[in-house]
Design a protein around this motif. Structure first.
Motif, mmCIF file in Angstrom:
data_model
loop_
_atom_site.group_PDB
_atom_site.id
_atom_site.type_symbol
_atom_site.label_atom_id
_atom_site.label_comp_id
_atom_site.label_asym_id
_atom_site.label_seq_id
_atom_site.Cartn_x
_atom_site.Cartn_y
_atom_site.Cartn_z
ATOM 1 N N ILE A 483 38.602 53.550 59.596
ATOM 2 C CA ILE A 483 39.458 53.278 58.454
ATOM 3 C C ILE A 483 38.800 52.301 57.479
ATOM 4 O O ILE A 483 38.343 51.232 57.885
ATOM 5 C CB ILE A 483 40.807 52.697 58.920
ATOM 6 C CG1 ILE A 483 41.455 53.612 59.959
ATOM 7 C CG2 ILE A 483 41.744 52.491 57.748
ATOM 8 C CD1 ILE A 483 42.738 53.057 60.535
ATOM 9 N N PRO A 484 38.766 52.612 56.183
ATOM 10 C CA PRO A 484 38.295 51.631 55.194
ATOM 11 C C PRO A 484 39.215 50.414 55.174
ATOM 12 O O PRO A 484 40.385 50.490 55.558
ATOM 13 C CB PRO A 484 38.375 52.401 53.864
ATOM 14 C CG PRO A 484 38.419 53.853 54.235
ATOM 15 C CD PRO A 484 39.118 53.904 55.557
ATOM 16 N N ASP A 485 38.708 49.296 54.709
ATOM 17 C CA ASP A 485 39.540 48.092 54.606
ATOM 18 C C ASP A 485 40.710 48.318 53.652
ATOM 19 O O ASP A 485 41.842 47.922 53.927
ATOM 20 C CB ASP A 485 38.697 46.910 54.105
ATOM 21 C CG ASP A 485 37.644 46.491 55.103
ATOM 22 O OD1 ASP A 485 38.003 46.236 56.260
ATOM 23 O OD2 ASP A 485 36.453 46.427 54.722
ATOM 24 N N ILE A 486 40.403 48.946 52.512
ATOM 25 C CA ILE A 486 41.426 49.267 51.508
ATOM 26 C C ILE A 486 41.406 50.770 51.285
ATOM 27 O O ILE A 486 40.338 51.385 51.269
ATOM 28 C CB ILE A 486 41.151 48.547 50.172
ATOM 29 C CG1 ILE A 486 41.011 47.038 50.378
ATOM 30 C CG2 ILE A 486 42.257 48.834 49.163
ATOM 31 C CD1 ILE A 486 40.527 46.310 49.139
ATOM 32 N N MET A 487 42.576 51.365 51.142
ATOM 33 C CA MET A 487 42.678 52.798 50.892
ATOM 34 C C MET A 487 43.470 53.048 49.617
ATOM 35 O O MET A 487 44.421 52.318 49.323
ATOM 36 C CB MET A 487 43.364 53.498 52.067
ATOM 37 C CG MET A 487 42.528 53.523 53.335
ATOM 38 S SD MET A 487 43.549 53.542 54.832
ATOM 39 C CE MET A 487 43.994 51.809 54.964
ATOM 40 N N THR A 701 41.776 45.478 59.621
ATOM 41 C CA THR A 701 40.745 44.786 58.860
ATOM 42 C C THR A 701 40.562 43.349 59.314
ATOM 43 O O THR A 701 41.517 42.682 59.741
ATOM 44 C CB THR A 701 41.067 44.809 57.352
ATOM 45 O OG1 THR A 701 39.958 44.245 56.644
ATOM 46 C CG2 THR A 701 42.330 44.013 57.049
ATOM 47 N N LYS A 702 39.339 42.876 59.206
ATOM 48 C CA LYS A 702 39.023 41.488 59.508
ATOM 49 C C LYS A 702 38.769 40.695 58.225
ATOM 50 O O LYS A 702 38.336 39.541 58.284
ATOM 51 C CB LYS A 702 37.801 41.415 60.421
ATOM 52 C CG LYS A 702 37.998 42.100 61.776
ATOM 53 C CD LYS A 702 36.732 42.042 62.621
ATOM 54 C CE LYS A 702 36.934 42.746 63.950
ATOM 55 N NZ LYS A 702 35.694 42.735 64.788
ATOM 56 N N ASN A 703 39.031 41.359 57.102
ATOM 57 C CA ASN A 703 38.737 40.730 55.816
ATOM 58 C C ASN A 703 39.981 40.572 54.950
ATOM 59 O O ASN A 703 39.914 40.698 53.723
ATOM 60 C CB ASN A 703 37.705 41.580 55.046
ATOM 61 C CG ASN A 703 36.379 41.663 55.764
ATOM 62 O OD1 ASN A 703 35.850 40.668 56.239
ATOM 63 N ND2 ASN A 703 35.845 42.881 55.851
ATOM 64 N N SER A 704 41.115 40.293 55.568
ATOM 65 C CA SER A 704 42.368 40.255 54.809
ATOM 66 C C SER A 704 42.344 39.210 53.703
ATOM 67 O O SER A 704 42.904 39.424 52.620
ATOM 68 C CB SER A 704 43.551 40.002 55.753
ATOM 69 O OG SER A 704 43.394 38.768 56.441
ATOM 70 N N GLU A 705 41.696 38.084 53.922
ATOM 71 C CA GLU A 705 41.645 37.037 52.903
ATOM 72 C C GLU A 705 40.898 37.524 51.671
ATOM 73 O O GLU A 705 41.361 37.383 50.537
ATOM 74 C CB GLU A 705 40.980 35.780 53.457
ATOM 75 C CG GLU A 705 40.873 34.652 52.427
ATOM 76 C CD GLU A 705 40.156 33.424 52.968
ATOM 77 O OE1 GLU A 705 39.760 32.571 52.141
ATOM 78 O OE2 GLU A 705 39.984 33.323 54.197
ATOM 79 N N GLY A 706 39.730 38.116 51.884
ATOM 80 C CA GLY A 706 38.954 38.632 50.770
ATOM 81 C C GLY A 706 39.631 39.805 50.096
ATOM 82 O O GLY A 706 39.567 39.958 48.871
ATOM 83 N N ILE A 707 40.277 40.639 50.897
ATOM 84 C CA ILE A 707 40.989 41.796 50.360
ATOM 85 C C ILE A 707 42.088 41.344 49.408
ATOM 86 O O ILE A 707 42.256 41.923 48.325
ATOM 87 C CB ILE A 707 41.577 42.648 51.503
ATOM 88 C CG1 ILE A 707 40.449 43.389 52.224
ATOM 89 C CG2 ILE A 707 42.616 43.631 50.974
ATOM 90 C CD1 ILE A 707 40.887 44.090 53.487
ATOM 91 N N TRP A 708 42.824 40.312 49.808
ATOM 92 C CA TRP A 708 43.907 39.864 48.936
ATOM 93 C C TRP A 708 43.368 39.245 47.658
ATOM 94 O O TRP A 708 43.976 39.374 46.592
ATOM 95 C CB TRP A 708 44.841 38.886 49.648
ATOM 96 C CG TRP A 708 45.983 38.508 48.752
ATOM 97 C CD1 TRP A 708 46.255 37.292 48.205
ATOM 98 C CD2 TRP A 708 46.985 39.399 48.249
ATOM 99 N NE1 TRP A 708 47.349 37.357 47.396
ATOM 100 C CE2 TRP A 708 47.828 38.641 47.407
ATOM 101 C CE3 TRP A 708 47.241 40.753 48.427
ATOM 102 C CZ2 TRP A 708 48.919 39.209 46.745
ATOM 103 C CZ3 TRP A 708 48.326 41.314 47.774
ATOM 104 C CH2 TRP A 708 49.148 40.555 46.945
#
Length: 835
Positions: A483-487, A701-708
């Motif tokens: 799964i991509p981090d963002i879809m 995802t392990k990058n929720s901070e960066g994603i937001w």
């Protein structure tokens, strides 16, 4: 409101009612020679495709440059508008930008150059077309003496030119999509340096176009050659050998140092010289592949000649053996149907620009190799770059847009991998990634020092035979845990199924804890429509309204109309079903009925169907009234005023901004309108909310901070205020748009004076000036939006099952009840298997 129903924006729905605004990009399969998993490639954080912008070494305004080519040791950039009224500017300079020389080709109304090509001595070759519109609207064709005299009077050249010299007016391409300039628009078999044909956008409810016809056989058309100082060396009349009324289409043209001037035209591949005229090399009339195909000609780095572009069977590159008069086997490396532009230069035989990257094409190996990634290189290009040339495979010159679509000629130089800064990679995947999302990713990458968005566009897997292959692979990756981090979702992705499986992250806490968003007021009805219970798994930054509009005077004071109401109205008014809802066929009406119904027929969360109730039975009976196929004769009549004249009463439409409402009320209908939704038996307004973009985050995802840090930008004022083709979800931005809609718009002239920027609607030859909206108008729209609760629903598989079984009712083989029971059974199984 609990969200149920699939979120869809599809070509079938969007094109016919304009309810889901967004560009439908061509797509296909790209081979990079790397790991076949796009997601794995993106997640690896490759640094191999990064270029940076360096000083051009020459000062040229790139806004009007649509041709960039290399010949010998010179770069040529053609500015179709020139400067200070001097005419079309042909700029030449060294690879490093030194030695700039500009030749101005004088211009006058009605004349244009296209198909520019150059040789190593600096000679200029082009196609010259001359036509002229008189003030009275009649077309006047210049004779040679007239055009020659006018040219000589306006010439800016210091040297004496041939008595056949002729003035020209360049017409650069105007292909644009959602405000995207032609510089970035992809080709469909024609090169970026050719004057574009006028395209007529036949969208429902839009009729701002001229009804005047232009007879192309009346053009004067010449092949012309100028020397490096701008002296005309010859002008060959293309039409002189043609029978009266005949027209020779020029599809492509290139100068070869070995073969001279070569053309792909309506007769085939031809050689040309001024003494002997045309010599046929290959007769394309005998080929279904190449006959009348809009293919451009290119000269490869090693002198090979190629046909390239969109042919009769899709995109292709094929070599031409000029001496043998043969076209070789087309490249197998382009097994795709994609937005692409081919350009020339040093290094690889040819170069290919797609909507996301630049590739090198090796003819001998028949292989394409990825060289430059737009997002990795922080370039704001979201479509194939149409004006470019390669100094080498590590250095390009290209006309590029900024975020406001101002264009400039830039030098792109490869950055060694060990000099690329390390950043945490965030993958963003989808079967189609909207251009606004692409731009947001580029801007984020430019500004953020810790994270980098890498796009994973599954549409590259689509082929001409299977447009859904990208969606299928995307969905398969998601359900298999890749799964991509963002879809981002579009078309037929089973979003509700993914939500039920717990694959998405709830974004509520991010919004509530964001210092810039926690107290921001949003449009609650829209935000709630895309929630599941109190969970926010989906992020929708903008929206449009999918509804049915009609004259308020015909509603009989009702806010919602039943099928019986509409059928009686059609009968009493003597209206044909061919036009009752505008030109619509039976399948489209069924699609609308399902799409506007929200969760009324399918409850995906609880895996239940409801196709046996009266509402669906009435829908079947209603759609049966409509023609199976369009009545083609309708297109021969003027459809501009069918709603004003009551030949049509229901407009299935999309309201994607305040201006669209203005066009409906004051233009299309010419009086007060009501949004009654699709007719139904529930007494509810069957209108729906259509998202401009739907985003979700992987729960793993392990990058929720960066994603937001990235996703929050879609809710900030900068993005929300920039939405021109959708309503914003941020209330303050919505209010700004509403206020602007009530004000008279002005533009500023060069002398600083202001003039009203009037808007018009055309009914035949009648010009109707559209007024600003009233406060009552914008309040009506806001109130209506606040009353909506359902997202638009569309599922192609569901629709196919319905139409497959409904055909037995339409043909009289089964009753509506019998068909409804069969549909109930089949779709119950389908929903349980796919929830």
């Amino acid at each position: 409101m609990k969200r149920k129903g699939l979120l869809k924006k599809t070509g079938a729905i969007a094109l016919s009612m304009v309810m889901a605004i967004g560009m439908l990009a061509g797509c296909g399969k790209e081979k990079s020679g790397l790991d076949d998993s796009l997601l794995n490639e993106a997640a690896s954080g490759s640094k191999d495709y990064v270029f940076k912008i360096e000083d051009m070494g020459v000062d040229i305004d790139g806004n009007n440059i649509s041709t960039v080519k290399i010949a010998g040791d010179k770069v040529y950039a053609v500015d179709y508008y020139g400067a200070d009224g001097k005419g079309v500017a042909v700029n030449s300079f060294g690879y490093d930008g030194s030695g700039l020389n500009t030749v101005y080709l004088p211009n006058s109304n009605g004349e244009s150059y296209s198909r520019f090509s150059f040789d190593k001595d600096g000679n200029i070759y082009a196609l010259l077309e001359i036509y002229h519109w008189e003030d009275d609207g009649e077309m006047h064709i210049m004779d040679e003496e007239e055009s020659s005299n006018e040219a000589s009077e306006e010439s800016s050249l210091e040297t004496e030119v041939s008595t056949e010299n002729i003035s020209i007016e360049a017409s650069s391409e105007n292909a644009s999509a959602e405000g995207v300039s032609s510089q970035e628009a992809s080709i469909d078999g024609s090169s970026a340096d050719s004057s574009s044909d006028d395209d007529l956008d036949k969208m429902q409810g839009s009729n701002d176009y001229s009804t005047e016809m232009y007879d192309s056989s009346q053009e004067e058309r010449y092949l012309v050659k100028y020397d490096a100082q701008g002296n005309m060396l010859y002008k060959y009349d293309i039409n002189k050998d043609l029978a009266e009324g005949d027209y020779l289409q020029i599809y492509g043209m290139v100068y070869s140092e070995k073969y001279g001037l070569l053309l792909n035209d309506g007769r085939g591949i031809e050689k040309f010289d001024e003494n002997n005229g045309f010599t046929l090399v290959y007769d394309t009339s005998k080929s279904t592949e190449y006959k009348d195909s809009y293919l451009e000609l290119y000269q490869g780095f090693n002198g090979n000649i190629f046909l390239a572009g969109y042919g009769n069977d899709g995109y292709l590159i094929a070599p031409i053996d000029v001496e043998k008069g043969e076209i070789g086997q087309k490249s197998a490396a382009l097994e795709r149907y994609n937005s692409m532009t081919v350009f020339e230069g040093n290094g690889y035989d040819l170069y290919i620009s797609t909507e996301s990257a630049i590739y090198g094409y090796d003819f001998k190996a028949d292989k394409i190799t990825k060289l430059l990634d737009y997002v990795d290189s922080d370039l704001s290009a979201t479509y194939s770059i149409s004006a470019a040339a390669a100094i080498s495979d590590t250095e390009f010159l290209a006309v590029l847009p900024d975020f406001e679509y101002n264009y400039s000629l830039e030098r792109l130089v490869k950055v060694p991998a060990d000099q690329v800064k390390d950043k945490q990679v965030i993958t963003l995947g989808g079967s189609f990634i909207d251009y606004t999302v692409r731009q947001a990713a580029v801007k984020f990458n430019q500004e953020n020092q810790d994270y980098k968005i890498k796009l994973v566009d599954y549409s590259v897997y689509n082929t001409e035979d299977n447009w859904n292959e990208g969606t299928n692979r995307f969905n398969l990756d998601i359900v298999s845990g890749n799964i991509p981090d963002i879809m981002t979702f579009d078309n037929d992705s089973p979003v509700d199924s993914f939500i039920n499986k717990g694959l998405f992250l709830d974004l509520n806490s991010f919004v509530k804890n964001d210092p810039d968003l926690s107290n921001t007021e949003f449009i609650d009805s829209v935000m709630d429509a895309f929630k599941t219970g109190d969970k926010m798994y989906l992020m929708v930054p903008g929206f449009s309204i999918a509804t049915v509009a009609m004259k308020t005077s015909l509603t009989q004071g009702k806010n919602v109309l039943s099928v019986d109401d509409i059928e009686k109205m059609i009968a009493d008014m003597g209206i044909s079903y061919d036009l009752a809802c505008g030109p619509q066929n039976r399948q489209e009406m069924m699609n609308y009925g399902i799409a506007f119904s929200g969760n009324k027929f399918i409850d995906w969360e609880n895996k239940k169907c409801n196709f046996t109730d009266e509402n669906f039975i009435k829908l079947l009976e209603f759609t049966k009234n409509f023609p199976e196929q369009y009545n083609e004769s309708l297109w021969e009549k003027n459809l501009d005023d069918i709603y004003r004249s009551n030949e049509a009463i229901l407009s299935l439409t999309g309201i994607y901004g305040f201006d669209q409402y203005k066009r409906l009320k004051y233009g299309q209908f010419g009086e007060d309108i009501s949004f009654v939704g699709f007719p139904n038996e529930k007494g509810e307004n069957y209108s729906a909310i259509s998202p401009n973009t739907t985003l979700a985050v992987s729960a793993r995802t392990k990058n929720s901070e960066g994603i937001w840090q990235f996703l929050r930008t879609f809710y900030l004022e900068e993005y929300q205020d920039s939405l021109d083709f959708n309503f914003p979800v941020r209330k303050s931005s919505f209010d700004k748009k509403a206020k602007e809609a009530t004000e008279v718009k002005y533009y500023t002239n060069d002398d600083g004076t202001k003039e009203e920027e009037a808007e018009y609607y055309w009914i035949g030859d009648q010009e109707i000036k559209l007024p600003p909206l009233t406060q009552e108008d914008v309040q009506f729209i806001e109130n209506f939006i606040n009353s909506l609760h359902e997202p638009i629903t569309y599922n192609e598989s569901v629709n196919n099952i319905i139409m497959e079984e409904a055909s037995a009712f339409f043909s009289g083989q089964k009753t509506a009840d019998e068909v409804a029971n069969i549909i109930q059974s089949r779709l119950s199984i389908y929903v349980n298997e796919n929830s």
